[in-house]
Design a protein around this motif. Structure first.
Motif, short mmCIF file in Angstrom:
data_model
loop_
_atom_site.label_atom_id
_atom_site.label_comp_id
_atom_site.label_asym_id
_atom_site.label_seq_id
_atom_site.Cartn_x
_atom_site.Cartn_y
_atom_site.Cartn_z
N SER A 159 6.09 6.20 8.09
CA SER A 159 6.16 5.02 8.93
C SER A 159 6.69 5.44 10.27
O SER A 159 7.79 5.96 10.37
CB SER A 159 7.08 3.98 8.30
N PRO A 160 5.95 5.25 11.36
CA PRO A 160 6.37 5.78 12.65
C PRO A 160 7.60 5.11 13.22
O PRO A 160 8.10 5.54 14.23
CB PRO A 160 5.16 5.50 13.54
N ARG A 161 8.11 4.02 12.60
CA ARG A 161 9.21 3.32 13.23
C ARG A 161 10.53 4.06 13.09
O ARG A 161 11.30 4.17 14.03
CB ARG A 161 9.35 1.92 12.62
N LYS A 162 10.84 4.60 11.92
CA LYS A 162 12.17 5.18 11.70
C LYS A 162 12.04 6.55 11.07
O LYS A 162 11.53 6.69 9.97
CB LYS A 162 12.99 4.26 10.79
N PRO A 163 12.49 7.64 11.73
CA PRO A 163 12.44 8.96 11.11
C PRO A 163 13.44 9.06 9.97
O PRO A 163 14.58 8.66 10.08
CB PRO A 163 12.82 9.90 12.26
N LEU A 164 12.98 9.61 8.86
CA LEU A 164 13.85 9.81 7.71
C LEU A 164 13.75 11.26 7.28
O LEU A 164 12.67 11.84 7.22
CB LEU A 164 13.42 8.90 6.55
N ASP A 165 14.90 11.84 6.98
CA ASP A 165 14.95 13.25 6.62
C ASP A 165 14.76 13.38 5.11
O ASP A 165 15.72 13.55 4.36
CB ASP A 165 16.28 13.85 7.05
N GLU A 166 13.54 13.30 4.66
CA GLU A 166 13.23 13.52 3.26
C GLU A 166 12.61 14.90 3.11
O GLU A 166 12.05 15.47 4.03
CB GLU A 166 12.24 12.45 2.77
N ASP A 167 12.67 15.45 1.90
CA ASP A 167 12.14 16.78 1.69
C ASP A 167 10.63 16.75 1.69
O ASP A 167 9.99 15.77 1.39
CB ASP A 167 12.64 17.34 0.36
N ILE A 168 10.04 17.90 2.05
CA ILE A 168 8.59 17.96 2.17
C ILE A 168 7.93 18.25 0.86
O ILE A 168 6.72 18.47 0.81
CB ILE A 168 8.22 19.07 3.19
N LEU A 169 8.70 18.25 -0.24
CA LEU A 169 8.09 18.49 -1.53
C LEU A 169 7.82 17.21 -2.29
O LEU A 169 7.16 17.24 -3.30
CB LEU A 169 9.03 19.37 -2.39
N SER A 170 8.40 16.10 -1.86
CA SER A 170 8.27 14.88 -2.63
C SER A 170 6.88 14.30 -2.50
O SER A 170 6.13 14.63 -1.60
CB SER A 170 9.31 13.86 -2.16
N SER A 171 6.57 13.41 -3.40
CA SER A 171 5.24 12.81 -3.36
C SER A 171 5.07 11.90 -2.17
O SER A 171 3.96 11.59 -1.79
CB SER A 171 5.00 12.01 -4.64
N SER A 172 6.14 11.44 -1.55
CA SER A 172 6.06 10.68 -0.32
C SER A 172 7.32 10.94 0.46
O SER A 172 8.40 10.74 -0.03
CB SER A 172 5.94 9.20 -0.63
N LEU A 173 7.15 11.40 1.68
CA LEU A 173 8.30 11.97 2.36
C LEU A 173 9.16 10.96 3.08
O LEU A 173 10.21 11.31 3.55
CB LEU A 173 7.82 13.00 3.37
N THR A 174 8.69 9.74 3.26
CA THR A 174 9.48 8.78 3.99
C THR A 174 9.55 7.48 3.26
O THR A 174 8.71 7.17 2.44
CB THR A 174 8.89 8.50 5.38
N GLN A 175 10.57 6.74 3.61
CA GLN A 175 10.71 5.39 3.10
C GLN A 175 10.63 4.48 4.30
O GLN A 175 11.41 4.56 5.21
CB GLN A 175 12.05 5.21 2.38
N CYS B 99 0.83 -1.22 0.00
CA CYS B 99 0.00 0.00 0.00
C CYS B 99 0.86 1.26 0.00
O CYS B 99 0.51 2.26 -0.64
CB CYS B 99 -0.94 0.00 1.21
N GLN B 100 1.98 1.23 0.69
CA GLN B 100 2.85 2.40 0.72
C GLN B 100 3.48 2.65 -0.65
O GLN B 100 3.65 3.79 -1.06
CB GLN B 100 3.93 2.23 1.79
N VAL B 101 3.82 1.56 -1.35
CA VAL B 101 4.34 1.73 -2.71
C VAL B 101 3.27 2.32 -3.63
O VAL B 101 3.51 3.25 -4.41
CB VAL B 101 4.85 0.39 -3.27
N ASP C 168 -6.83 5.63 -4.43
CA ASP C 168 -8.04 4.80 -4.39
C ASP C 168 -7.69 3.32 -4.21
O ASP C 168 -8.31 2.62 -3.41
CB ASP C 168 -8.85 4.99 -5.67
N VAL C 169 -6.68 2.84 -4.95
CA VAL C 169 -6.26 1.45 -4.80
C VAL C 169 -5.68 1.20 -3.41
O VAL C 169 -5.94 0.17 -2.77
CB VAL C 169 -5.24 1.08 -5.89
N ALA C 170 -4.91 2.17 -2.91
CA ALA C 170 -4.34 2.02 -1.56
C ALA C 170 -5.45 1.95 -0.51
O ALA C 170 -5.38 1.15 0.43
CB ALA C 170 -3.40 3.19 -1.27
N LEU C 171 -6.49 2.77 -0.67
CA LEU C 171 -7.59 2.74 0.30
C LEU C 171 -8.32 1.40 0.27
O LEU C 171 -8.74 0.89 1.32
CB LEU C 171 -8.57 3.88 -0.01
N SER C 172 -8.48 0.82 -0.91
CA SER C 172 -9.14 -0.48 -0.99
C SER C 172 -8.32 -1.56 -0.29
O SER C 172 -8.89 -2.49 0.30
CB SER C 172 -9.36 -0.85 -2.47
#
Length: 534
Positions: free
Chosen positions: A478-494, A270-272, A280-284
């Motif tokens: 993902s609450p397990r590991k903080p990652l310093d990604e930029d806030i402009l990307s389509s998804s800020l964490t891996q 779902c995260q991918v 919509d697919v992720a919500l399903s």
């Protein structure tokens, strides 16, 4: 189903009754035949015969004749009837004591189980009994005593995978990673088909910052266990961290092929999907996870960000508040709440959530960067500049933070040379990330905004661009590991892995008290002093 269970219980009761009747019948017939065949003088035992009968060992067939029934009752979970059968026995065998210990451990009475296992070791010091003593000690947290018990077992056998694996787990709990790795490798030499040893060894390599070795261990385990959803999910998550989304999605698909209801693989897939903008697919898919884990904070967090990407802000806030209720100390839930409130132009609420996030992790650079944007909207320019500066100190290569700082400098009438210096750093690190990673990780609209800032300060449209630069896309954390990604990307964490399930209560009164005591514009004294010191 109820009729079948009743018939099974009735059949076991008949077997028990028949066994007891047979034992009584055997005793009666033996006494009657003895009375008829022997003269009365022989029936009176002498002192020698009495003492010899006490010292003679019990017949094995008489002591162990109910072991089969005890085994069936334990396998069916009929613990009460099993205990009742053991209580009515006049002579207790070692197997009865062993079964009683297993029942106590299943019921959570580990100390009582340890006592029974130790009795078994005294009566019969076998490998199985000593292993159970070590396992009980490990469950009680007495890892050093458990290690002694397992090493005593190794003196009796050298090719027992379970003993070697449990020794590795005990050393792992004592944070002795070198010894733990040694025993896990020995366990894999004994049996290369054990999934648990591959997972534990890979975890140690991850803790030692050797992701390549960990991935090699997981892949070797997947070759030995081609139907293991856990190993394929681990490989997919590591590929996801490297932005190799094709391999990650293939691994998640393989895991779901063998186990369609495996929650970690569904969450990772779902995260991918959500990262590529198909909300919509992720919500399903999240509906499947919600049906099995309705109190998982990460599920509610990601559902909320799906609604945020679809511009359903009320639903997004509701889901994120639910996640915050289930896990009030998760960093990224608070960060996402601040992001949504900032998009709704509720700047004071965003600042409150960001300050809570900073209290949880004082080294999370995106929180300081977003706090700088929030404070600039609240016209607190001094603290906004301090927040941007401290964020760049933690992560000086983040292009989103540099671009937002340039916009802030432009709106604050800073000298054009200073803005151009900031933009030069932005272009440098933007190009570095474009070369090192896929271009889908970066928002190309940042280049257009940077081009507009290269000319003399035009209009107030830059203020709107700052919001777009901060909030244009949805995020999945993902609450397990903080990652310093930029806030402009389509998804800020891996996401490195699925979070542990936490059900801490949310104290609503404390939160309301914090809101009333705090000024909406100014920072709290603790964070303000920290920024001043920096």
């Amino acid at each position: 189903m109820s009729m079948e269970k009743k018939s099974e219980k009735h059949g076991v009761e008949q077997l028990l009754t028949a066994a007891l009747n047979l034992s009584h019948l055997a005793m009666v017939t033996s006494t009657t035949t003895t009375t008829l065949s022997l003269p009365p003088s022989i029936l009176k035992p002498t002192t020698k015969t009495v003492s010899s009968s006490k010292d003679s060992p019990q017949d094995i067939s008489t002591i162990d004749k109910y072991n089969w029934l005890l085994h069936i009752m334990y396998g069916r979970g009929e613990y009460d009837r099993l205990q009742q059968l053991i209580r009515i026995q006049s002579h207790k065998s070692t197997y009865m004591t062993y079964i009683q210990a297993l029942v106590h451990r299943q019921e959570g009475r580990i100390i009582d189980a340890l006592d029974y296992f130790q009795k078994c070791v005294i009566e019969e010091p076998s490998v199985i009994h000593i292993k159970q003593v070590g396992k009980s000690l490990a469950l009680l947290g007495r890892y050093r005593l458990a290690i002694e018990a397992y090493k005593d077992t190794l003196t009796r056998t050298t090719n027992d995978w379970e003993v070697l694996h449990n020794l590795g787990l005990c050393y792992f709990q004592l944070n002795d990673l070198t010894e733990a790795k040694k025993y896990f490798l020995q366990a894999l030499q004994v049996s290369e088909m054990q999934e648990a040893s591959y997972l534990s060894l890979g975890k140690i390599y991850l803790l030692e910052n050797e992701p390549e070795e960990a991935e090699a261990v997981f892949e070797r385990g997947a070759r030995r266990n081609p139907e293991s959803p856990t190993l394929f999910t681990k490989i997919g998550l590591m590929a996801f961290e490297k932005s190799n989304y094709t391999k990650a999605f293939e691994c998640f698909g393989t895991a779901l092929t063998f186990c369609p209801t495996y929650i970690p693989a569904i969450m990772a897939a779902c995260q991918v999907i959500q990262k590529h903008g198909d909300a919509d697919v992720a919500l399903s898919k999240y509906r499947i996870v919600y049906g099995r884990k309705p109190e998982c904070a990460q599920v509610w967090n990601n559902i909320g960000m799906c609604f945020f990407s679809k511009k359903k802000y009320v639903a997004a806030v509701s889901c994120l508040k639910r996640a915050n209720y289930l896990a009030p100390f998760e960093l990224y839930v608070l960060y996402n709440l601040a992001l949504v409130h900032l998009h709704l132009q509720q700047h004071a609420s965003a600042a409150i959530f960001l300050q809570s996030a900073i209290r949880l992790d004082r080294k999370h650079a995106p929180s300081y960067a977003l706090l700088g944007v929030t404070l600039s909207k609240l016209n607190d320019f001094d603290n906004a500049l301090r927040a941007f500066t401290y964020s760049l100190k933690l992560d000086p290569t983040n292009p989103a933070t540099l671009l937002n700082l340039a916009i802030f400098q432009n709106n604050s009438n800073v000298a054009q040379s200073t803005i151009e210096s900031t933009l030069k750093q932005f272009h440098q690190y933007y190009n570095q990330r474009t070369v090192s990673g896929p271009q889908s990780e970066l928002d190309k609209s940042m280049l257009d905004i940077a081009t507009k800032l290269g000319v003399p300060p035009p209009t107030t449209t830059h203020k709107n661009e700052e919001i777009a630069a901060s909030l244009s896309t949805s995020t999945v954390f993902s609450p397990r590991k903080p990652l310093d990604e930029d806030i402009l990307s389509s998804s800020l964490t891996q996401s490195q892995g699925l979070p542990e399930l936490r059900t801490k209560l949310y104290e609503d009164g404390r939160h309301k008290q914090r809101r009333t005591k705090q000024e909406p514009i100014a920072l709290t004294s603790e964070i303000s002093e920290r920024l001043n010191n920096e």
